[in-house]
Design an enzyme around this catalytic site. Structure first.
Site, mmCIF file in Angstrom:
data_model
loop_
_atom_site.group_PDB
_atom_site.id
_atom_site.type_symbol
_atom_site.label_atom_id
_atom_site.label_comp_id
_atom_site.label_asym_id
_atom_site.label_seq_id
_atom_site.Cartn_x
_atom_site.Cartn_y
_atom_site.Cartn_z
ATOM 1 N N SER A 103 0.824 -1.220 0.000
ATOM 2 C CA SER A 103 0.000 0.000 0.000
ATOM 3 C C SER A 103 0.854 1.264 0.000
ATOM 4 C CB SER A 103 -0.913 0.029 1.220
ATOM 5 O OG SER A 103 -1.656 -1.148 1.317
HETATM 6 N N1 SAH Z 1 -0.920 -4.606 3.966
HETATM 7 C C1 SAH Z 1 -0.239 -4.962 2.756
HETATM 8 C C2 SAH Z 1 -1.061 -4.614 1.551
HETATM 9 C C3 SAH Z 1 -1.310 -5.817 0.746
HETATM 10 S S1 SAH Z 1 -2.462 -5.674 -0.570
HETATM 11 C C4 SAH Z 1 1.152 -4.380 2.716
HETATM 12 O O1 SAH Z 1 1.474 -3.543 3.581
HETATM 13 O O2 SAH Z 1 1.945 -4.769 1.862
HETATM 14 C C5 SAH Z 1 -3.766 -6.701 0.009
HETATM 15 C C6 SAH Z 1 -3.434 -8.150 0.272
HETATM 16 O O3 SAH Z 1 -4.637 -8.804 0.667
HETATM 17 C C7 SAH Z 1 -2.889 -8.936 -0.918
HETATM 18 O O4 SAH Z 1 -1.648 -9.467 -0.606
HETATM 19 C C8 SAH Z 1 -3.938 -10.035 -1.120
HETATM 20 O O5 SAH Z 1 -3.402 -11.251 -1.552
HETATM 21 C C9 SAH Z 1 -4.555 -10.147 0.261
HETATM 22 N N2 SAH Z 1 -5.886 -10.754 0.330
HETATM 23 C C10 SAH Z 1 -6.902 -10.673 -0.580
HETATM 24 N N3 SAH Z 1 -7.971 -11.353 -0.149
HETATM 25 C C11 SAH Z 1 -7.638 -11.888 1.053
HETATM 26 C C12 SAH Z 1 -8.321 -12.721 1.988
HETATM 27 N N4 SAH Z 1 -9.573 -13.146 1.765
HETATM 28 N N5 SAH Z 1 -7.674 -13.086 3.114
HETATM 29 C C13 SAH Z 1 -6.395 -12.673 3.359
HETATM 30 N N6 SAH Z 1 -5.704 -11.909 2.494
HETATM 31 C C14 SAH Z 1 -6.305 -11.508 1.359
#
Ligand code: SAH
Length: 250
Positions: A103
């Protein structure tokens, strides 16, 4: 004329003395006088983080000093692949593989501030991704962090990376965060870093009364929703338009 000669003589003397400098320098620890490339890079990144915090986070209204110092502390460049390291302190998301992104720093800081965490709080993150936001939370005083990632490869990479960077107390697992992580409930706060059509019921159940939830909600347009759990449901506030990757799984 005589003066000019004296000046030349003095100059020659200085050159002679500095030429002998190694005899006066402690030869046993050259590292103490010459900065290593690694130390130099760390310093450059720390400076970029400082600029990032001032120009893109503080300037846009995030003011919690604890959140700001956490943003200053976490080495975001360690949470992206080498190819993107140089852009790590620019205020935008970056690819982390598998169609997902780390993000934007401002959003991470803003969401963290909205969680209104207190020492001793237990927090659940849905969407570990790179592990960056979990690390930001772990920088706050006495916060227990639980994080779930659905993509197995990302979950594994984030776990290894968090360990390597030194965030050894974060509890991370692979799974579908739609169901939360009931074993460690109740949580004082929870947040989603992927957009869901609506707030997942299981996560609301796993929050304590008074607990806070932050989530991007919506299928097309998304809104950042902050909700507080009351005895008889959720008190919601809408906090403007956002764009996150979509929640997968159930
Ligand atoms: N907080 C992260 C942002 C990641 S983007 C950072 O700081 O890098 C959002 C993430 O949510 C992705 O990696 C995606 O694979 C995950 N995601 C999507 N659906 C999900 C679910 N149902 N359960 C857990 N993770 C999920």
């Amino acid at each position: 004329m005589i003066r000019a000669h004296w000046k030349l003589f003095a100059l020659a003397l200085i050159v002679l003395i500095t030429g002998c400098a190694p005899a006066h320098t402690p030869t046993s620890s050259p590292a103490a006088v010459t900065e290593s490339p690694v130390t130099a890079t760390v310093a450059v990144y720390a400076e970029r983080r400082e600029t990032m915090v001032k120009r893109t986070i503080e300037a846009r209204g995030v003011s919690d000093p604890e959140v700001l110092s956490a943003m200053r502390a976490v080495p975001r460049h360690r949470f992206v692949s080498q190819e993107y390291e140089d852009q790590a302190y620019e205020d935008h998301p970056l690819p982390i593989g598998y169609g997902q992104t780390i993000s934007q720093p401002y959003i991470v800081a803003w969401m963290t501030e909205l969680l209104e965490l207190e020492p001793g709080d237990r927090v659940l993150e849905i969407g570990t991704g790179s592990g960056y936001q979990a690390a930001v939370l772990a920088e706050l005083e006495d916060i227990e962090v639980y994080t779930i990632e659905i993509v197995p490869e990302l979950a594994e990479q984030a776990k290894a990376r968090l360990e390597a960077v030194g965030y050894t107390d974060i509890q991370a697992k692979q799974g579908d965060g739609y169901h939360g992580w009931p074993e460690h409930a109740p949580y004082d706060a929870a947040y989603l870093t992927c957009a869901a059509p609506e707030i997942p019921e299981a996560i609301v159940e796993q929050l304590r009364v008074g607990g806070r939830l932050i989530a991007p909600i919506g299928t097309g347009r998304q809104t950042l929703v902050r909700a507080e759990k009351a005895e008889n449901g959720l008190d919601r506030e809408r906090h403007g338009a956002v764009r996150f990757v979509r929640m997968q799984g159930d």
